[in-house]
Design a protein around this motif. Structure first.
Motif, mmCIF file in Angstrom:
data_model
loop_
_atom_site.group_PDB
_atom_site.id
_atom_site.type_symbol
_atom_site.label_atom_id
_atom_site.label_comp_id
_atom_site.label_asym_id
_atom_site.label_seq_id
_atom_site.Cartn_x
_atom_site.Cartn_y
_atom_site.Cartn_z
ATOM 1 N N CYS A 32 -7.277 4.745 -10.811
ATOM 2 C CA CYS A 32 -6.201 3.925 -11.362
ATOM 3 C C CYS A 32 -5.182 4.842 -12.038
ATOM 4 C CB CYS A 32 -6.770 2.940 -12.370
ATOM 5 S SG CYS A 32 -5.497 1.905 -13.100
ATOM 6 N N LEU A 75 -13.785 -3.010 -14.726
ATOM 7 C CA LEU A 75 -12.334 -2.819 -14.848
ATOM 8 C C LEU A 75 -11.782 -3.780 -15.892
ATOM 9 C CD1 LEU A 75 -11.298 -2.684 -11.081
ATOM 10 C CD2 LEU A 75 -11.747 -0.760 -12.623
ATOM 11 N N GLN A 82 0.183 -5.048 -17.684
ATOM 12 C CA GLN A 82 0.340 -3.614 -17.912
ATOM 13 C C GLN A 82 1.837 -3.411 -18.139
ATOM 14 O OE1 GLN A 82 -1.580 -0.773 -18.057
ATOM 15 N NE2 GLN A 82 0.388 0.201 -18.478
ATOM 16 N N ASP A 87 -7.670 5.103 -20.077
ATOM 17 C CA ASP A 87 -9.000 5.175 -19.474
ATOM 18 C C ASP A 87 -9.047 5.889 -18.119
ATOM 19 O OD1 ASP A 87 -9.553 3.780 -21.722
ATOM 20 O OD2 ASP A 87 -10.213 1.936 -20.759
ATOM 21 N N THR A 88 -8.015 5.703 -17.276
ATOM 22 C CA THR A 88 -7.946 6.350 -15.956
ATOM 23 C C THR A 88 -9.220 6.103 -15.142
ATOM 24 O OG1 THR A 88 -6.642 8.017 -17.116
ATOM 25 C CG2 THR A 88 -7.111 8.486 -14.843
ATOM 26 N N LEU A 116 -11.842 3.757 -9.205
ATOM 27 C CA LEU A 116 -11.860 2.444 -8.561
ATOM 28 C C LEU A 116 -12.665 2.481 -7.273
ATOM 29 C CD1 LEU A 116 -8.052 1.468 -8.673
ATOM 30 C CD2 LEU A 116 -9.808 0.950 -10.360
HETATM 31 S S1 SF4 Z 1 -8.740 -0.010 -18.007
HETATM 32 FE FE1 SF4 Z 1 -7.585 -1.026 -16.372
HETATM 33 S S2 SF4 Z 1 -5.514 -0.145 -16.417
HETATM 34 FE FE2 SF4 Z 1 -6.878 1.159 -17.607
HETATM 35 S S3 SF4 Z 1 -7.492 2.744 -16.151
HETATM 36 FE FE3 SF4 Z 1 -9.066 1.146 -16.142
HETATM 37 S S4 SF4 Z 1 -8.470 -0.204 -14.487
HETATM 38 FE FE4 SF4 Z 1 -6.677 1.046 -14.957
#
Ligand code: SF4
Ligand SMILES: Nc1nc2c(c(=O)[nH]1)N[C@H]1C(S)=C(S)[C@@H](COP(=O)(O)OP(=O)(O)OC[C@H]3O[C@@H](n4cnc5c(=O)[nH]c(N)nc54)[C@H](O)[C@@H]3O)O[C@H]1N2
Ligand SMILES: Nc1nc2c(c(=O)[nH]1)N[C@H]1C(S)=C(S)[C@@H](COP(=O)(O)OP(=O)(O)OC[C@H]3O[C@@H](n4cnc5c(=O)[nH]c(N)nc54)[C@H](O)[C@@H]3O)O[C@H]1N2
Ligand SMILES: [Mo]
Length: 638
Positions: free
Chosen positions: A8, A44, A542, A14-15, A18
């Motif tokens: 992400c 997530l 976001q 957090d990055t 996925l």
């Molecule tokens: S918390 Fe959500 S926006 Fe933040 S890196 Fe994880 S998936 Fe992406």
């Protein structure tokens, strides 16, 4: 059905890693957090869980778009048509008015490192005019650089060594959800958690103690605690490792009403003082708190508190604001602001463009939506609308694409290929396309290369995304980490320290920590607009990218006391010196009575944007924007 792995790239600490489930037609059907990633831990956030709604939204840009004249709607054109026009205008502006008549503006739509190649293109072509400062973290970073010589953090797992963790203006549930499992685990093993926020967020139920100061009074709160520590007796002599200790003490002792200014109880000060005195205590600062007129001074006061209480340079201590996310990768050689012919304050961008002499004629906006997200939206809109050509690179329509002369479609985070460092942990990750880009959508590198050819810039940007990633990994390869490894999963930055400032050595000019020793002026009160308007992150969006449904009207949360006879659920007028908008009032006794809280990110095109009510003003250091202190009032609709 098969799965693809990527990262992400959103502007989030957090990055996450996925996992994308893709069906046989090549369509993503589900997004998950990788269970193998030590930070992501298999889940997530709400906004990215719902990203597929955005990925497949019917209004997605899939072709270059052109507006034949300012009042016309956008119409689809070919890449050749769009790029030829842009190159022609860029060359014309440079030849007639010099490269300073062009502006390059890049924001945080993607945190991918390759996105900096856009800066390189415009530097080679110009250098052109740039933005100065940073509306997101500018004030906080500048504060820590002034104090410590660097803005960085202990490893997040060093929190295991803390006896107390102080979450200071940091809304973990909303803005950094992957810190939560660790906090829950720490709580279970007995670490004391303290929250400090003028809004009693969900954190209040997690923390052992929650402090709700008056907004923007963290300087006073920190000094109230320092006073108490001075009474208790310090564990360490700050003069040994800090400059300005005598002036600092004089400043602290110069007032006796710190606690009253912060509007907190004796118990609040005592609990904070005790946790810090006992140590080790880690202070985790939020990014939002510093978006105030004296935002940097607030952060510097907290830094000073950590120093004086003996919580620097040891395991379990420290003040964490930001992780140096680019430090492991090789920098792309650029001069940046040092070579730019001129710069405009990001916080005051609209006004400064309108006042520019000689005028700005052309702007390239990428990974940003400045009309909605910068203060004083209407002025930003007017300034950008008045240019001869505004080019916006984006994936979806925004208030900024609504006034663009050309919109160039690019990859979403599921189609992109890049390198990522996180600003909330020390892990490094790689993104690679999980999906094929639809229609005429192109990776930004392709767009820059096509443009560079038309601008006669030679080979500067040549190479595939993967080749560029390799070029930025020279130093990492030296420590045995190759791109293949990053593509398989998160790798800890081998150059990041576990703890900072061991031996109490600081990379400042004198080698000592720099204590702030001047009290910032109080924000002037405004009798006509007695409340403070602020918009904070919401789990539903976001920044201006909404993936969870919008309410039909913006909701404004206020304490019932503040609402007076304005009913819960009523449509009311929210007013500042900049303008007014109609909002739906929500009574919320968790909000400090002096605040009006709106969700961050709603656009003008969605019926109203908070930034149309916010004056454009810089913070004390770092060119941040004073977003959180707008004098405001509520009134019944007439
Ligand atoms: S918390 Fe959500 S926006 Fe933040 S890196 Fe994880 S998936 Fe992406
Ligand atoms: N869901 C979601 N997550 C996001 C984002 C998003 O838009 N949505 N945005 C991302 C971005 S760009 C960033 S920079 C970060 C921002 O992350 P944060 O800094 O965590 O978020 P903010 O919403 O700016 O504010 C954090 C908290 O600061 C509190 N606060 C406000 N004023 C004060 C004050 O004077 N003193 C104290 N002690 N606290 C105060 C607010 O009440 C709020 O709870 O989050 C990222 N994460
Ligand atoms: N009132 C108020 N205003 C605020 C804040 C606040 O707390 N209160 N927070 C501020 C903060 S912390 C921040 S960081 C800024 C954020 O301001 P911006 O960075 O302008 O935020 P976004 O709304 O995320 O806009 C980014 C755009 O990038 C696009 N995008 C996504 N990925 C890519 C990509 O790979 N390439 C390109 N070219 N585009 C892409 C998205 O579709 C989106 O339209 O807003 C600030 N504005
Ligand atoms: Mo941000």
């Amino acid at each position: 059905m098969h799965t693809r792995h990527t990262t992400c790239s959103r502007d989030c600490p957090d990055t996450c890693s996925l996992v994308v489930e893709v069906n046989d037609q090549g369509r993503a059907v589900k997004l998950r957090g990788s269970a193998e990633d030590p930070v992501t831990q298999g889940f997530l956030c709400e906004r990215t869980s719902r990203f597929l709604d955005r990925q497949y939204a019917p209004d997605r840009f899939t072709q270059p778009m052109w507006r034949p004249h300012k009042e016309a709607p956008l119409e689809a054109v070919s890449w050749d048509f769009a790029l030829d026009r842009i190159a022609e205008k860029m060359l014309q502006c440079r030849a007639e008015s010099g490269a300073s008549s062009l502006l390059h503006y890049r924001s945080g739509g993607s945190l991918g490192l390759l996105k900096q190649l856009s800066d390189l293109l415009f530097e080679k072509f110009g250098p052109v005019s740039l933005k100065r400062g940073d509306i997101c973290s500018g004030a906080g970073e500048a504060a820590q650089e002034a104090d410590f010589g660097v803005c960085d953090s202990h490893d997040h797992l060093d929190l295991h060594n803390s006896r107390s963790v102080i979450l200071w203006g940091k809304n973990v549930h909303t803005s950094a959800p992957h810190l939560l499992p660790l906090l829950v685990q720490l709580k279970q093993k007995g670490t004391r958690l303290i929250g400090i926020d003028p809004v009693r967020t969900r954190q209040a139920s997690l923390a052992h103690h929650f402090i709700q100061p008056r907004p923007g009074t963290d300087f006073a709160l920190a000094m109230a605690v320092v006073s108490r520590l001075l009474e208790k007796g310090l564990r360490q002599d700050p003069a040994e490792f800090c400059d300005h200790w005598p002036e600092f003490v004089e400043m602290v002792n110069g007032r006796s009403d710190w606690r009253e200014v912060a509007g907190v109880g004796l118990e609040d000060v005592e609990i904070l003082a005790e946790a810090l005195h006992e140590g080790p205590a880690s202070i985790q600062l939020g990014w939002g708190m510093a978006r105030r007129r004296h935002g940097a001074a607030l952060v510097r006061a907290v830094d000073a508190l950590a120093a004086v209480s003996g919580n620097l340079g040891l395991a379990g201590g420290g003040v964490s604001y930001y992780y140096r996310r680019r430090s492991a990768f090789d920098a792309i050689e650029m001069g940046g602001l040092e070579v730019a012919p001129r710069s405009f304050s990001e916080a005051c961008l609209g006004r400064e463009i309108l006042q520019a002499d000689p005028p700005v004629r052309f702007a390239w906006v990428t990974a940003g939506n400045p009309v909605s997200m910068l203060p004083d939206s209407q002025t930003v809109r007017r300034a950008l609308s008045g240019l001869e050509m505004l080019v916006v690179v984006d994936t979806h329509p925004t208030d900024t694409t609504d006034i663009a002369d050309l919109v160039l479609p690019t990859c979403t985070l599921l189609e992109d290929e890049d390198l990522l460092g996180a600003y909330g942990n020390h892990y490094l990750r790689s993104s690679q396309p999980a999906l094929e880009a639809p229609g005429e959508v192109r990776h930004e590198l392709w767009i820059w290369q096509q443009l560079a050819r038309r601008l006669d810039l030679g080979e500067v940007l040549e190479g595939t995304p993967r080749q560029w990633k390799e070029r930025m990994m020279v130093r990492l390869r030296e420590s045995g980490i190759g791109l293949e490894e990053l593509e398989r999963g998160a790798v800890r930055n081998p150059y990041a320290e576990q703890i900072l400032f061991a031996g109490l050595k600081f990379p400042t000019a004198s080698g000592k920590m720099q204590l702030i020793h001047q009290v910032p002026e109080e924000a002037p009160s405004d009798a006509e607009f007695p409340l403070q308007l602020a918009a904070f992150s919401t789990p539903k969006a976001q920044c201006s990218q909404w993936s969870v449904g919008l309410s039909e009207l913006t909701e404004a949360r206020v304490h019932p006391e503040t609402a007076g006879n304005l009913a819960d659920g009523a449509e009311v007028s929210l007013e500042t010196r900049r303008g007014r908008m109609t909002v739906r009032l929500r009574h919320d006794d968790q909000v400090h009575p002096s605040l009006v809280v709106l969700p961050k990110g709603r656009m003008l095109r969605q019926g109203g944007c908070v930034n149309q009510l916010i004056e454009a003003r810089e913070t004390d250091l770092g060119g941040g924007a004073n977003y959180y202190e707008e004098p405001a009032r509520l009134a019944a609709l007439r």
